[in-house]
Write a protein that holds these residues in place. Structure first.
Motif, short mmCIF file in Angstrom:
data_model
loop_
_atom_site.label_atom_id
_atom_site.label_comp_id
_atom_site.label_asym_id
_atom_site.label_seq_id
_atom_site.Cartn_x
_atom_site.Cartn_y
_atom_site.Cartn_z
N GLY A 296 -25.94 -11.25 -27.18
CA GLY A 296 -25.87 -9.94 -27.82
C GLY A 296 -27.24 -9.36 -28.09
N GLU A 297 -28.17 -10.20 -28.53
CA GLU A 297 -29.53 -9.72 -28.81
C GLU A 297 -30.22 -9.26 -27.53
OE1 GLU A 297 -32.47 -8.48 -31.15
OE2 GLU A 297 -30.71 -9.52 -31.96
N LEU A 298 -30.06 -10.03 -26.45
CA LEU A 298 -30.65 -9.63 -25.18
C LEU A 298 -30.07 -8.31 -24.70
CD1 LEU A 298 -32.48 -10.16 -22.77
CD2 LEU A 298 -30.64 -11.54 -21.76
N ALA A 299 -28.75 -8.17 -24.80
CA ALA A 299 -28.11 -6.92 -24.39
C ALA A 299 -28.64 -5.75 -25.20
CB ALA A 299 -26.59 -7.03 -24.54
N ASP A 300 -28.84 -5.97 -26.50
CA ASP A 300 -29.35 -4.90 -27.36
C ASP A 300 -30.74 -4.45 -26.92
OD1 ASP A 300 -28.85 -3.32 -29.78
OD2 ASP A 300 -30.52 -4.43 -30.64
#
Length: 359
Positions: A182-186
């Motif tokens: 999720g952090e990478l996608a953000d």
């Protein structure tokens, strides 16, 4: 990942808080003792890591304990409860440290974070600005890594039975992996030239928060209390929706909330040109040309921020997001109704707390 609102919904009783703090202190004491013979840099790293761990609201440990109690757990025969609860606080702190690094922040709660502390330390040792930044970044990576390991170590060493340990590690696995994704996608969504669609942004919003902040700690408490598989599955589903609703409300606060509510400048998400589901909804309206122009000006100051807020509100995007939050929390309540009375009441309390934050 800020926590101040959470204490209003659920917090650790004093005796439980003390037990969790003792578990955390034991971790930091062991690390300090091991760092002392390894020199000043090692000791400074552990001290900065300890500072990052202190002062939190302990929301995730509170969820572990609350779920344990709700499913009828016996605290007098659950020595491993406190280590598992503390593990989720260490996991949270690790993510916060790494998140600050990703966002290039050198302060948290108005004081230097791990990266900021080590930038100052490097400058005091005669390192130039570029080198000091590199040292600070390295310290942040390493401090977060240490705490990720320590969270896993607490679960590995906790006084629980073998089956419980397997289930707890499965929860920890999901929490780490999904949150990282999720952090990478953000980050990617903030930087790619093409605008991500609402589905992509909603998926990232869920992954960043839901599993490690809601699903995993709730389910961990249920595992330790001996809840059956069906109830744990319901709890995970409800936790996923709670986490999504929380993040969506956070997006509203970042756009429309007061400085006191947001813990930073009002309209900070507009000032930073963040791509959120709210902005994605606005892009689909006929008012997008005006909104786009207003958003482009928002980083210039408070008057421009207020103009962008008015355009977003008038477009119906804000109402659309509030409606989505309502539908998501309605889903939480439907699923929670399948649980026994005490877990049902716990989930309802969490849903009401999230709902009460909507600006």
């Amino acid at each position: 990942m800020a926590d101040p609102w959470m204490v209003n919904m659920i917090s650790l009783p004093e005796d439980s808080s003390t037990a969790v703090d003792h578990a955390l202190d034991a971790v930091l004491t062991r690390l300090t003792e091991r760092a002392i013979p390894r020199g000043s840099a090692a000791l400074a790293l552990i001290r900065a890591t300890g500072e990052a761990t202190s002062g939190g609201k302990r929301f995730r440990p509170a969820l572990v304990v609350a779920a344990f109690d709700a499913f009828g757990g016996d605290r007098d025969h659950a020595d491993g409860l406190w280590d598992v609860a503390a593990a989720f606080e260490l996991l949270h702190t690790a993510f916060v440290i790494h998140d600050d690094l990703i966002d290039r922040d050198i302060e948290r709660r108005g004081v230097p974070n791990v990266g900021g502390t080590f930038r100052s330390r490097a400058r005091a040792l005669g390192v130039g600005d570029a080198g000091a930044e590199r040292v600070g970044d390295a310290a942040a990576v390493l401090a977060g890594d240490i705490l990720l390991y320590e969270a896993a170590r607490l679960v590995a060493m906790a006084d629980v039975d073998a089956d419980q340990r397997v289930r707890l590690f499965s929860l920890l696995d999901d929490a780490v992996l999904v949150s990282a994704i999720g952090e990478l996608a953000d980050v990617e969504h903030a930087l790619v030239p093409t605008e991500p669609d609402a589905a992509q942004l909603l998926s990232a919003a869920h992954d960043k928060t839901a599993v490690y902040s809601f699903c995993a700690p709730l389910a961990a408490g249920a595992v330790l209390a001996g809840a059956d598989e069906g109830d744990r599955a319901v709890l995970m589903t409800a936790g996923a929706d709670l986490g999504l609703a929380f993040q969506l409300v956070d997006d509203l606060i970042g756009t429309f909330g007061s400085a006191a509510q947001a813990g930073r400048l009002a309209g900070a998400d507009l000032r930073e040109a963040k791509r959120t589901p709210l902005i994605s909804f606005a892009r689909e309206t006929a008012a997008w040309p005006q909104i786009s122009s207003a958003l482009a000006m928002a980083p210039t100051g408070p008057i421009a921020v207020q103009a962008a807020q008015r355009e977003l509100d008038a477009s119906g995007a804000r109402e659309q997001l509030v409606t989505l939050i309502g539908h998501t929390l309605a889903s939480v309540r439907r699923r929670a109704a399948e649980l026994p009375d005490e877990p049902h009441a716990l989930i309802e309390r969490l849903a009401a707390g999230i709902e009460g934050r909507i600006p």
